[in-house]
Design a protein around this motif. Sequence first.
Motif, PDB file in Angstrom:
ATOM      1  N   VAL A 207       3.177  19.699   1.419  1.00 55.16           N
ATOM      2  CA  VAL A 207       2.231  19.690   0.303  1.00 55.16           C
ATOM      3  C   VAL A 207       2.689  20.682  -0.758  1.00 55.16           C
ATOM      4  O   VAL A 207       3.461  21.602  -0.495  1.00 55.16           O
ATOM      5  N   VAL A 208       2.202  20.471  -1.974  1.00 54.12           N
ATOM      6  CA  VAL A 208       2.498  21.386  -3.073  1.00 54.12           C
ATOM      7  C   VAL A 208       1.179  21.786  -3.727  1.00 54.12           C
ATOM      8  O   VAL A 208       0.225  21.007  -3.748  1.00 54.12           O
ATOM      9  N   PRO A 209       1.098  23.013  -4.245  1.00 50.66           N
ATOM     10  CA  PRO A 209      -0.089  23.389  -5.023  1.00 50.66           C
ATOM     11  C   PRO A 209      -0.029  22.725  -6.393  1.00 50.66           C
ATOM     12  O   PRO A 209       1.010  22.757  -7.060  1.00 50.66           O
TER      13      PRO A 209
ATOM     14  N   TRP B  49      -7.594  23.567  -8.378  1.00 48.26           N
ATOM     15  CA  TRP B  49      -6.340  23.628  -7.632  1.00 48.26           C
ATOM     16  C   TRP B  49      -6.468  22.834  -6.346  1.00 48.26           C
ATOM     17  O   TRP B  49      -7.474  22.892  -5.647  1.00 48.26           O
TER      18      TRP B  49
ATOM     19  N   LEU C 264      -4.124  21.177  -2.765  1.00 47.47           N
ATOM     20  CA  LEU C 264      -2.926  21.132  -1.945  1.00 47.47           C
ATOM     21  C   LEU C 264      -2.731  19.682  -1.536  1.00 47.47           C
ATOM     22  O   LEU C 264      -3.592  19.089  -0.871  1.00 47.47           O
TER      23      LEU C 264
ATOM     24  N   GLY D 218      -5.064  15.311  -2.831  1.00 45.24           N
ATOM     25  CA  GLY D 218      -4.990  16.401  -1.862  1.00 45.24           C
ATOM     26  C   GLY D 218      -6.346  17.001  -1.606  1.00 45.24           C
ATOM     27  O   GLY D 218      -7.383  16.444  -1.969  1.00 45.24           O
TER      28      GLY D 218
ATOM     29  N   LEU E 148      -8.771  23.666  -3.178  1.00 48.04           N
ATOM     30  CA  LEU E 148      -8.833  25.064  -2.744  1.00 48.04           C
ATOM     31  C   LEU E 148     -10.217  25.625  -3.022  1.00 48.04           C
ATOM     32  O   LEU E 148     -10.919  25.185  -3.933  1.00 48.04           O
TER      33      LEU E 148
ATOM     34  N   LEU F  70       1.423  31.269  -3.715  1.00 45.31           N
ATOM     35  CA  LEU F  70       1.714  29.946  -3.187  1.00 45.31           C
ATOM     36  C   LEU F  70       2.553  29.145  -4.184  1.00 45.31           C
ATOM     37  O   LEU F  70       3.508  28.453  -3.803  1.00 45.31           O
TER      38      LEU F  70
ATOM     39  N   SER G  37       6.379  27.873  -3.530  1.00 48.21           N
ATOM     40  CA  SER G  37       6.682  26.450  -3.598  1.00 48.21           C
ATOM     41  C   SER G  37       7.777  26.148  -4.609  1.00 48.21           C
ATOM     42  O   SER G  37       8.729  25.429  -4.294  1.00 48.21           O
TER      43      SER G  37
ATOM     44  N   VAL H 134       1.759  24.669   4.824  1.00 46.17           N
ATOM     45  CA  VAL H 134       0.752  25.665   4.454  1.00 46.17           C
ATOM     46  C   VAL H 134      -0.337  25.697   5.514  1.00 46.17           C
ATOM     47  O   VAL H 134      -0.892  24.653   5.881  1.00 46.17           O
TER      48      VAL H 134
ATOM     49  N   PRO I 175      -6.177  29.440   1.519  1.00 46.47           N
ATOM     50  CA  PRO I 175      -4.809  29.542   2.037  1.00 46.47           C
ATOM     51  C   PRO I 175      -4.622  30.822   2.863  1.00 46.47           C
ATOM     52  O   PRO I 175      -5.117  31.897   2.492  1.00 46.47           O
TER      53      PRO I 175
ATOM     54  N   THR J 267       2.220  30.572   4.350  1.00 44.42           N
ATOM     55  CA  THR J 267       3.173  29.482   4.162  1.00 44.42           C
ATOM     56  C   THR J 267       4.527  29.991   4.618  1.00 44.42           C
ATOM     57  O   THR J 267       4.663  31.152   5.040  1.00 44.42           O
TER      58      THR J 267
END
Length: 425
Positions: A361-363, A369, A371, A377, A380, A390, A394, A401, A412, A415
């Motif tokens: 996953v990516v922020p 925000w 994930l 996704g 947060l 994070l 990334s 994560v 979070p 990671t």
Amino acid sequence: MIERWNRDQVLALAPDASSQKAAQGVSSPGKWSNAGVAAEAVWGECKGSGSTPYRACVDLSEPAYRCSCPSRKFPCKHALGLLLLWSADGVPGADEPADWVAEWLDQRRARAARPAAAPRAAEPGAAPDPRRAEQREQRVAAGLEELERWLADQVRQGIAGSRRHDHWDGLVKRLVDAQAPGVAGTVSRLGAVLADDDWPARLLSEYSLLHLLLTAHRRELLAPAVRGRVGFPVTREEVLAGETVRDVWDVLGRRDEEQERLISRRVWLRGRTTGRAALVLSFAPTGQALDASLVTGTAMDAELAFYPGTAPLRALVAARHAAAPAAPPPGSTPEAVLGEIAAALAGDPWTDSWPVVLDAVVPMRNGAWLLGGADGGLPLHPSAGTPWRLVAASGGHPLTVAAEWTPGGLRPLSTWDEEGRVVVL
């Protein structure tokens, strides 16, 4: 030899921010002499204000700490500074620990090998009194009946009068008197909801969960989970006497909270083979040391004993067998994580946090925000703010994560970078 921790893992052990700063001030090689690391211990002598240096050592297998300084913080800045020096590869290897370190390690092994004392024979009147247990059941039932009437009054009269933070104080005291500390604690935390912009909806949601708890208690549904939420205790001895789950447990992260001069530490674990989630709780008065033996990013071969429940989560470490190689834990897709959360809520509808591991996953920013990936996704938690660490870790590339799921979003925890090293978030 224990795998060397990184700087983030060491600083995560500090009891407060001032200890982190002080530790960095004593982490330079020039501060230390006679330092060494062997097998599962690191040690050294740090210059202090007096003529005699402070002797500090750390048993890395727990970890456990010892220092000759007078600090009441645990671990102290010298133990942390020594660990920072070790994490930077600044401590030379040795064949054997120094004599004073070996003596301390031998004492620890002797205490660990000492058999537990046999329980004393019960004295007259020491056995559980059925009448007293029945009296408590009746008092709790009466207290919950009052709470149910109170909730009905709130709905009939409206919640406008709930804007005062002391609105629940009298009710909390009566629930404590009724020997229902668990539900009393839940009610005492309702005032925190008033800080939210959507507090009416949040408050009604909390009232609904309380009503569900009362109904389940009255109908004897989900008995272990409900009794635990109400406040019927389960002793440590009872938990450890039950079945255990052995696995390699990854330490995903931790979170400390302070309430009424008591600090609670929540440490989240995940089993590599079983996929079981676990929560290890510890408590200490403000200013005193909390259990720091579970280090974020490490792994251990251990047996965990779980508290009873329909979706068991809280656990005790019953036995440790060995440290395990640290590595990013197995992760799941956002869809699989949502399925896991749904199963946990089906077993315990009052679950308000759960550890999850998201893979690849990516922020990203989409109003709030998230994930996830191209298909969306998981959001947060607002308290996470802009997750700069994070984002930096990334760099636009997918990550594994670990996070704490809550109804308000993910918090979070940690990671892992391209080299497999943990980054504490």
